[in-house]
Motif scaffolding. Structure first.
Motif, PDB file in Angstrom:
ATOM      1  N   VAL A   4       0.857  -1.187   0.000  1.00 57.87           N
ATOM      2  CA  VAL A   4       0.000   0.000   0.000  1.00 57.87           C
ATOM      3  C   VAL A   4       0.892   1.234   0.000  1.00 57.87           C
ATOM      4  N   ASP A   5       0.598   2.142  -0.914  1.00 64.05           N
ATOM      5  CA  ASP A   5       1.353   3.379  -1.060  1.00 64.05           C
ATOM      6  C   ASP A   5       0.414   4.568  -0.965  1.00 64.05           C
ATOM      7  N   TYR A   6       1.009   5.743  -0.860  1.00 65.45           N
ATOM      8  CA  TYR A   6       0.203   6.962  -0.897  1.00 65.45           C
ATOM      9  C   TYR A   6       0.897   7.987  -1.775  1.00 65.45           C
ATOM     10  N   LEU A   7       0.108   8.906  -2.288  1.00 66.21           N
ATOM     11  CA  LEU A   7       0.608  10.041  -3.047  1.00 66.21           C
ATOM     12  C   LEU A   7      -0.114  11.288  -2.575  1.00 66.21           C
ATOM     13  N   VAL A   8       0.615  12.385  -2.502  1.00 66.16           N
ATOM     14  CA  VAL A   8       0.015  13.705  -2.303  1.00 66.16           C
ATOM     15  C   VAL A   8       0.407  14.496  -3.541  1.00 66.16           C
ATOM     16  N   VAL A   9      -0.591  14.852  -4.347  1.00 63.80           N
ATOM     17  CA  VAL A   9      -0.345  15.549  -5.606  1.00 63.80           C
ATOM     18  C   VAL A   9      -0.875  16.970  -5.480  1.00 63.80           C
ATOM     19  N   GLU A  10       0.041  17.939  -5.550  1.00 60.01           N
ATOM     20  CA  GLU A  10      -0.341  19.339  -5.392  1.00 60.01           C
ATOM     21  C   GLU A  10      -0.771  19.935  -6.728  1.00 60.01           C
ATOM     22  N   PHE A  11      -1.812  20.758  -6.661  1.00 64.47           N
ATOM     23  CA  PHE A  11      -2.287  21.533  -7.799  1.00 64.47           C
ATOM     24  C   PHE A  11      -2.081  23.008  -7.455  1.00 64.47           C
ATOM     25  N   PRO A  12      -0.896  23.568  -7.790  1.00 65.27           N
ATOM     26  CA  PRO A  12      -0.613  24.966  -7.446  1.00 65.27           C
ATOM     27  C   PRO A  12      -1.685  25.899  -8.012  1.00 65.27           C
ATOM     28  N   GLY A  13      -2.089  26.841  -7.183  1.00 66.92           N
ATOM     29  CA  GLY A  13      -3.107  27.798  -7.618  1.00 66.92           C
ATOM     30  C   GLY A  13      -4.455  27.153  -7.881  1.00 66.92           C
ATOM     31  N   ASN A  14      -4.657  25.939  -7.373  1.00 64.32           N
ATOM     32  CA  ASN A  14      -5.931  25.214  -7.525  1.00 64.32           C
ATOM     33  C   ASN A  14      -6.245  24.870  -8.978  1.00 64.32           C
ATOM     34  N   ARG A  15      -5.223  24.731  -9.816  1.00 63.50           N
ATOM     35  CA  ARG A  15      -5.435  24.410 -11.232  1.00 63.50           C
ATOM     36  C   ARG A  15      -5.500  22.898 -11.412  1.00 63.50           C
ATOM     37  N   MET A  16      -6.711  22.359 -11.463  1.00 63.50           N
ATOM     38  CA  MET A  16      -6.929  20.942 -11.717  1.00 63.50           C
ATOM     39  C   MET A  16      -7.560  20.802 -13.095  1.00 63.50           C
TER      40      MET A  16
END
Length: 139
Positions: A4-16
């Protein structure tokens, strides 16, 4: 059970853009991973971290991740969300995903049936991998 792994993926400026969502769904559909937890968070300019609802991230009028709505194993708690919020910039959002590597289940099962035990695992950060490959190419 697989690793089991995890990822935290950032979206700078809330750009998804939503571009990665079909790929995530494909990984699940092909049985490569199983999503155990999926949460989206937002970090305000004052540093406050809030949980976002799964929604229409790319603005096309459809729920992009409805297939994962309610994905919650209990592994991800408020402390984990706060920790994830601590690694992203203010005025940004992030996706936090905990997933099981289903591809490894048959391999691990075969090893265990043969008497082997997994005693360590880890991840090489991509920046370290790139640096090592560049050093090899330079040499």
């Amino acid at each position: 059970m697989g690793p089991v792994d995890y990822l935290v993926v950032e979206f700078p400026g809330n750009r998804m853009t939503g571009e990665g969502f079909p790929i995530l769904v494909d990984l699940v559909d092909r049985g490569i991973i199983r999503i155990l937890d999926l949460v989206f968070i937002h970090k305000a300019s004052d540093g406050a971290v809030t949980v976002l609802n799964v929604a229409d991230f790319d603005g096309d009028g459809q729920l992009d991740l409805a297939v994962f709505d309610g994905a919650s194993s209990g592994l991800l708690d408020d402390d984990d969300i706060a920790e994830a919020g601590g690694v992203i910039q203010a005025n940004s959002s992030a996706g936090v995903v905990i997933y099981e590597n289903l591809w490894a289940v048959p391999f691990i099962g075969a090893l265990r049936r043969g008497g082997a035990e997994l005693v360590a695992s880890g991840r090489i950060p991509s920046a370290d991998l790139v640096a090592a490959l560049q050093a090899t190419d330079a040499g």
